[in-house]
Design a protein around this motif. Structure first.
Motif, PDB file in Angstrom:
ATOM      1  N   PRO A   1     -41.647  -8.759  29.278  1.00 44.39           N
ATOM      2  CA  PRO A   1     -43.048  -8.320  29.235  1.00 44.39           C
ATOM      3  C   PRO A   1     -43.426  -7.318  30.306  1.00 44.39           C
ATOM      4  CG  PRO A   1     -42.861 -10.601  30.005  1.00 44.39           C
ATOM      5  CD  PRO A   1     -41.524 -10.209  29.492  1.00 44.39           C
ATOM      6  N   PHE A   2     -42.644  -7.250  31.394  1.00 40.82           N
ATOM      7  CA  PHE A   2     -42.973  -6.329  32.474  1.00 40.82           C
ATOM      8  C   PHE A   2     -42.140  -5.050  32.448  1.00 40.82           C
ATOM      9  CE2 PHE A   2     -44.989  -9.382  35.834  1.00 40.82           C
ATOM     10  CZ  PHE A   2     -46.041  -9.614  34.963  1.00 40.82           C
ATOM     11  N   VAL A   3     -41.373  -4.827  31.381  1.00 40.92           N
ATOM     12  CA  VAL A   3     -40.586  -3.601  31.245  1.00 40.92           C
ATOM     13  C   VAL A   3     -41.138  -2.823  30.048  1.00 40.92           C
ATOM     14  CG1 VAL A   3     -38.296  -2.571  30.937  1.00 40.92           C
ATOM     15  CG2 VAL A   3     -38.543  -4.704  32.242  1.00 40.92           C
ATOM     16  N   PHE A   4     -42.014  -1.877  30.320  1.00 44.54           N
ATOM     17  CA  PHE A   4     -42.660  -1.066  29.285  1.00 44.54           C
ATOM     18  C   PHE A   4     -43.281  -1.934  28.191  1.00 44.54           C
ATOM     19  CE2 PHE A   4     -39.084   1.758  30.776  1.00 44.54           C
ATOM     20  CZ  PHE A   4     -39.873   2.539  31.583  1.00 44.54           C
ATOM     21  N   GLY A   5     -43.822  -3.093  28.578  1.00 40.45           N
ATOM     22  CA  GLY A   5     -44.360  -4.016  27.589  1.00 40.45           C
ATOM     23  C   GLY A   5     -45.834  -4.327  27.749  1.00 40.45           C
ATOM     24  N   ARG A   6     -46.521  -3.646  28.649  1.00 40.63           N
ATOM     25  CA  ARG A   6     -47.952  -3.873  28.897  1.00 40.63           C
ATOM     26  C   ARG A   6     -48.228  -5.292  29.400  1.00 40.63           C
ATOM     27  NH1 ARG A   6     -48.028  -1.220  23.765  1.00 40.63           N
ATOM     28  NH2 ARG A   6     -48.705   0.934  23.912  1.00 40.63           N
ATOM     29  N   GLY A   7     -47.191  -5.972  29.839  1.00 39.56           N
ATOM     30  CA  GLY A   7     -47.387  -7.332  30.322  1.00 39.56           C
ATOM     31  C   GLY A   7     -48.246  -7.399  31.568  1.00 39.56           C
ATOM     32  N   GLY A   8     -48.084  -6.426  32.443  1.00 43.08           N
ATOM     33  CA  GLY A   8     -48.907  -6.416  33.654  1.00 43.08           C
ATOM     34  C   GLY A   8     -50.382  -6.283  33.343  1.00 43.08           C
TER      35      GLY A   8
ATOM     36  N   VAL B   1     -52.038 -18.219  34.328  1.00 44.18           N
ATOM     37  CA  VAL B   1     -50.919 -17.644  33.581  1.00 44.18           C
ATOM     38  C   VAL B   1     -49.594 -18.090  34.188  1.00 44.18           C
ATOM     39  CG1 VAL B   1     -52.248 -15.600  32.944  1.00 44.18           C
ATOM     40  CG2 VAL B   1     -50.781 -15.536  34.960  1.00 44.18           C
ATOM     41  N   ARG B   2     -48.578 -18.052  33.368  1.00 41.07           N
ATOM     42  CA  ARG B   2     -47.187 -18.197  33.816  1.00 41.07           C
ATOM     43  C   ARG B   2     -46.407 -17.047  33.206  1.00 41.07           C
ATOM     44  NH1 ARG B   2     -44.068 -22.781  35.517  1.00 41.07           N
ATOM     45  NH2 ARG B   2     -41.835 -22.284  35.468  1.00 41.07           N
ATOM     46  N   ILE B   3     -45.536 -16.416  33.996  1.00 39.85           N
ATOM     47  CA  ILE B   3     -44.728 -15.299  33.513  1.00 39.85           C
ATOM     48  C   ILE B   3     -43.315 -15.792  33.245  1.00 39.85           C
ATOM     49  CG2 ILE B   3     -43.927 -12.955  33.968  1.00 39.85           C
ATOM     50  CD1 ILE B   3     -46.986 -13.273  33.831  1.00 39.85           C
ATOM     51  N   ILE B   4     -42.819 -15.531  32.034  1.00 37.36           N
ATOM     52  CA  ILE B   4     -41.454 -15.906  31.657  1.00 37.36           C
ATOM     53  C   ILE B   4     -40.701 -14.622  31.327  1.00 37.36           C
ATOM     54  CG2 ILE B   4     -40.010 -17.207  30.056  1.00 37.36           C
ATOM     55  CD1 ILE B   4     -42.354 -19.105  29.637  1.00 37.36           C
ATOM     56  N   PRO B   5     -39.824 -14.171  32.206  1.00 35.27           N
ATOM     57  CA  PRO B   5     -39.085 -12.930  31.932  1.00 35.27           C
ATOM     58  C   PRO B   5     -38.195 -13.069  30.701  1.00 35.27           C
ATOM     59  CG  PRO B   5     -38.892 -13.584  34.244  1.00 35.27           C
ATOM     60  CD  PRO B   5     -39.477 -14.748  33.513  1.00 35.27           C
ATOM     61  N   GLY B   6     -37.840 -11.924  30.148  1.00 37.06           N
ATOM     62  CA  GLY B   6     -36.909 -11.889  29.023  1.00 37.06           C
ATOM     63  C   GLY B   6     -35.863 -10.811  29.243  1.00 37.06           C
ATOM     64  N   ILE B   7     -34.836 -10.816  28.433  1.00 33.91           N
ATOM     65  CA  ILE B   7     -33.788  -9.801  28.516  1.00 33.91           C
ATOM     66  C   ILE B   7     -34.326  -8.502  27.926  1.00 33.91           C
ATOM     67  CG2 ILE B   7     -31.492  -9.125  27.733  1.00 33.91           C
ATOM     68  CD1 ILE B   7     -30.757 -12.077  27.680  1.00 33.91           C
ATOM     69  N   SER B   8     -34.311  -7.453  28.719  1.00 34.03           N
ATOM     70  CA  SER B   8     -34.818  -6.163  28.265  1.00 34.03           C
ATOM     71  C   SER B   8     -33.805  -5.477  27.349  1.00 34.03           C
ATOM     72  CB  SER B   8     -35.110  -5.271  29.469  1.00 34.03           C
ATOM     73  OG  SER B   8     -35.534  -4.006  29.053  1.00 34.03           O
ATOM     74  N   ALA B   9     -34.312  -4.761  26.338  1.00 34.07           N
ATOM     75  CA  ALA B   9     -33.435  -4.068  25.405  1.00 34.07           C
ATOM     76  C   ALA B   9     -32.585  -3.010  26.080  1.00 34.07           C
ATOM     77  CB  ALA B   9     -34.263  -3.429  24.284  1.00 34.07           C
ATOM     78  N   GLY B  10     -33.104  -2.437  27.169  1.00 34.05           N
ATOM     79  CA  GLY B  10     -32.350  -1.412  27.872  1.00 34.05           C
ATOM     80  C   GLY B  10     -31.097  -1.944  28.533  1.00 34.05           C
ATOM     81  N   ILE B  11     -31.004  -3.243  28.700  1.00 35.46           N
ATOM     82  CA  ILE B  11     -29.803  -3.872  29.237  1.00 35.46           C
ATOM     83  C   ILE B  11     -29.084  -4.636  28.126  1.00 35.46           C
ATOM     84  CG2 ILE B  11     -28.916  -5.564  30.886  1.00 35.46           C
ATOM     85  CD1 ILE B  11     -31.292  -4.856  32.688  1.00 35.46           C
TER      86      ILE B  11
END
Length: 283
Positions: free
Chosen positions: A105-112, A125-135
């Motif tokens: 959500p924080f990689v070009f995802g407007r999550g911020g 809120v709680r932030i749960i990172p995910g695997i970015s498509a760029g990786i």
């Protein structure tokens, strides 16, 4: 499905009423979800999901209401302000809300933006990172974003900004000169403009490039090309967004690391695509 794969024993966070968990769904393959994401999906009353979230991921939340909030270029889409305020309203109704976004959500995802809106309105809120498509998407294509013989840095950029145009704030000359490997999100629409900017700034026309579409899904397609040919090759193909563009010599590693082709019985096209002249273990 939700009962067939229990979470390991441990203390898992509880999604409380009135909370919003902002969660990355990864690049597509449901197997790339984090355990925190699955935990949230199982508890949610409402899942608000983006366009690139696979149905199989939503199947982890059969008890929840599923609300689509996808944004795709050139297609009718919900306004970001409306999405953010909808999250506020649902939380204030006492719902357990999971906001599910493709990739991280924080990689070009407007999550911020969404998290800031929630906090400004007093919503926890709680932030749960995910695997970015760029990786992760490039890894599924057999392309490592870092490889010691190629790069000690990687640069991530977006192919368009809020206006839908290539970002005017980007210094393409500096990027061309400083980015050993360049990963471009959402760049297909403006690929010719981006490629020309990099060429004009001195990147070689024969630099290896790859276009990975629908990464990590059964519809994944990969085009290997060069910077000078990339726009024309995309134009002559049937490739469609979503796509990740990769510019740099690490793309050559796909000749030996295309693990999905190897699983189907193919042989590596080149065991030494970088021309190191020695075994990989002799770093």
């Amino acid at each position: 499905m939700t009962d067939s794969l229990p979470l390991p024993a441990g203390t898992w966070p509880t999604l409380e009423p009135g909370w919003v968990w902002l969660c990355g769904a990864g690049p597509g393959d449901p197997g790339l979800l984090t355990l925190h994401a699955i935990n949230g999906l199982r508890q949610a009353d409402v899942v608000i999901y983006d366009a690139l979230v696979q149905k199989a991921i939503l199947d982890w939340a059969p008890q929840a209401e599923h609300i689509y909030a996808g944004k795709r270029g050139g297609k009718p889409s919900a306004k970001q302000r409306d999405i953010s305020l909808r999250l506020v309203d649902l939380a204030r109704e006492g719902k357990k809300v999971l906001r599910l976004k493709g990739g991280d959500p924080f990689v070009f995802g407007r999550g911020g933006e969404e998290a800031q809106t929630l906090i400004q309105h007093g919503v926890p809120v709680r932030i749960i990172p995910g695997i970015s498509a760029g990786i992760g998407g490039l890894a599924y294509a057999g392309i490592p974003v870092t490889h010691r013989d190629v790069n000690q840095s990687v640069t991530f950029v977006t192919g368009h900004d809020q206006t839908g145009e290539t970002p005017s704030s980007l210094n393409w000359k500096a990027i061309a000169e400083g980015a050993q490997v360049l990963v471009i999100y959402m760049g297909m629409k403006h690929v010719e403009r981006i490629a020309n900017a990099l060429l004009d700034a001195g990147r070689p026309a024969d630099e290896p490039c790859a276009v990975v579409c629908s990464a990590t899904t059964p519809d994944q397609q990969v085009l290997e090309t060069t910077l000078g040919r990339m726009a024309a090759d995309i134009e002559g193909s049937n490739l469609e967004p979503p796509a990740i563009l990769c510019v740099g010599r690490s793309v050559l590693m796909r000749q030996v690391l295309d693990w999905q082709a190897l699983m189907q019985g193919a042989r590596p096209r080149n065991l030494d695509p970088l021309g190191r002249g020695r075994p990989a273990e002799n770093a």
